[in-house]
Design a protein around this motif. Structure first.
Motif, PDB file in Angstrom:
ATOM      1  N   ALA A 220       0.829  -1.321   0.099  1.00  0.00           N
ATOM      2  CA  ALA A 220      -0.101  -0.104  -0.044  1.00  0.00           C
ATOM      3  C   ALA A 220       0.849   1.414   0.001  1.00  0.00           C
ATOM      4  O   ALA A 220       0.510   2.326  -0.899  1.00  0.00           O
TER       5      ALA A 220
ATOM      6  N   SER B 186       2.312   1.602  -3.387  1.00  0.00           N
ATOM      7  CA  SER B 186       1.253   2.190  -4.358  1.00  0.00           C
ATOM      8  C   SER B 186       0.985   3.769  -4.144  1.00  0.00           C
ATOM      9  O   SER B 186       0.782   4.392  -5.143  1.00  0.00           O
TER      10      SER B 186
ATOM     11  N   TYR C 186       1.650   5.982  -7.236  1.00  0.00           N
ATOM     12  CA  TYR C 186       0.560   7.085  -7.802  1.00  0.00           C
ATOM     13  C   TYR C 186       0.901   8.471  -7.835  1.00  0.00           C
ATOM     14  O   TYR C 186       0.585   9.172  -8.746  1.00  0.00           O
TER      15      TYR C 186
ATOM     16  N   ASN D  93      -7.952   9.573  -8.354  1.00  0.00           N
ATOM     17  CA  ASN D  93      -8.744   8.806  -7.819  1.00  0.00           C
ATOM     18  C   ASN D  93      -8.291   7.468  -6.876  1.00  0.00           C
ATOM     19  O   ASN D  93      -8.264   6.810  -6.091  1.00  0.00           O
ATOM     20  N   HIS D  94      -7.330   7.105  -7.736  1.00  0.00           N
ATOM     21  CA  HIS D  94      -6.600   5.913  -7.457  1.00  0.00           C
ATOM     22  C   HIS D  94      -5.726   6.226  -6.313  1.00  0.00           C
ATOM     23  O   HIS D  94      -5.622   5.258  -5.440  1.00  0.00           O
TER      24      HIS D  94
ATOM     25  N   THR E  31      -6.221   8.389  -3.963  1.00  0.00           N
ATOM     26  CA  THR E  31      -6.950   8.335  -2.882  1.00  0.00           C
ATOM     27  C   THR E  31      -7.328   7.280  -2.430  1.00  0.00           C
ATOM     28  O   THR E  31      -7.419   6.946  -1.199  1.00  0.00           O
ATOM     29  N   LYS E  32      -7.685   6.401  -3.269  1.00  0.00           N
ATOM     30  CA  LYS E  32      -7.844   4.702  -2.667  1.00  0.00           C
ATOM     31  C   LYS E  32      -6.615   4.145  -2.146  1.00  0.00           C
ATOM     32  O   LYS E  32      -6.897   3.277  -1.174  1.00  0.00           O
ATOM     33  N   ALA E  33      -5.658   4.303  -2.716  1.00  0.00           N
ATOM     34  CA  ALA E  33      -4.345   3.811  -2.090  1.00  0.00           C
ATOM     35  C   ALA E  33      -4.223   4.413  -0.657  1.00  0.00           C
ATOM     36  O   ALA E  33      -3.705   3.613   0.104  1.00  0.00           O
TER      37      ALA E  33
ATOM     38  N   GLN F   5      -6.420   5.616   1.293  1.00  0.00           N
ATOM     39  CA  GLN F   5      -7.272   4.839   2.174  1.00  0.00           C
ATOM     40  C   GLN F   5      -7.017   3.356   2.660  1.00  0.00           C
ATOM     41  O   GLN F   5      -7.239   3.096   3.876  1.00  0.00           O
ATOM     42  N   CYS F   6      -6.467   2.744   1.644  1.00  0.00           N
ATOM     43  CA  CYS F   6      -6.306   1.278   1.773  1.00  0.00           C
ATOM     44  C   CYS F   6      -5.059   1.147   2.912  1.00  0.00           C
ATOM     45  O   CYS F   6      -4.978   0.626   3.717  1.00  0.00           O
ATOM     46  N   HIS F   7      -4.095   1.976   2.666  1.00  0.00           N
ATOM     47  CA  HIS F   7      -2.811   2.330   3.742  1.00  0.00           C
ATOM     48  C   HIS F   7      -3.129   2.495   5.105  1.00  0.00           C
ATOM     49  O   HIS F   7      -2.734   1.840   5.899  1.00  0.00           O
TER      50      HIS F   7
ATOM     51  N   LYS G   9      -6.460   2.025   6.634  1.00  0.00           N
ATOM     52  CA  LYS G   9      -6.908   0.802   7.003  1.00  0.00           C
ATOM     53  C   LYS G   9      -5.832  -0.287   7.597  1.00  0.00           C
ATOM     54  O   LYS G   9      -6.200  -0.985   8.392  1.00  0.00           O
TER      55      LYS G   9
END
Length: 165
Positions: A94, A97, A101, A119-120, A122-124, A126-128, A130
């Motif tokens: 993560a 990533s 990105y 957008n990707h 932002t998801k990366a 958020q994943c990190h 979590k």
């Protein structure tokens, strides 16, 4: 008058070494596990050379741990390394990533692609977050206790160095 350097690492040096040891230990175990499965001899030789280099890197870096500054309370809680390995591997992915990105966005001129990459990213992120929270809440990543963090690094590094498939 020049400031004399203490016989210990600066905080930022300690944390950079932590990142390197943790990242390389997780990947060392991954590469040791994968190498026997690689059929192409040249590729397998690259794996074995990478394994050898990572082992030496970890040994070299661990020599600096005694110079790390002590911080926080000492904790003796032990976590099963397998669970920490898998979570740490996911966290490392993560983190990479997010960096990849962010770098890709700076190389992008096409607005639609830049938006997609943002957008990707932002998801990366958020994943990190979590994964970090998962690890932190379970005591696998003692981010605010440097002594425990470095102790965990040593355990993971020693396990990676001993790992045989």
């Amino acid at each position: 008058m020049r400031e004399t350097r203490p016989n210990q690492l600066a905080w930022h040096e300690t944390l950079e070494i932590h990142e390197l040891v943790a990242f390389q230990s997780v990947n060392l175990m991954r590469f040791k596990h994968a190498a026997p499965e690689v059929k192409d001899r040249m590729l397998q030789a690259l794996y074995f050379q990478t394994i050898k280099d990572l082992e030496q890197n970890i040994v070299d870096l661990l020599q600096y741990y005694p110079k790390a500054q002590e911080a926080g309370e000492r904790g003796d809680s032990y976590r099963e390394l397998d669970e920490g390995y898998y979570a740490g591997s996911l966290l490392g992915f993560a983190k990479s990533s997010v960096k990849n990105y962010a770098a890709a966005i700076t190389e992008t001129a096409t607005p639609q692609l830049k938006n997609l990459l943002a957008n990707h990213l932002t998801k990366a992120i958020q994943c990190h977050t979590k994964i970090f929270n998962y690890m932190y809440e379970r005591g696998m990543y003692p981010a605010y206790n440097l002594d425990r963090l470095l102790k965990h690094d040593r355990e993971m590094a020693e396990r990676a160095l001993r790992f045989r498939n």
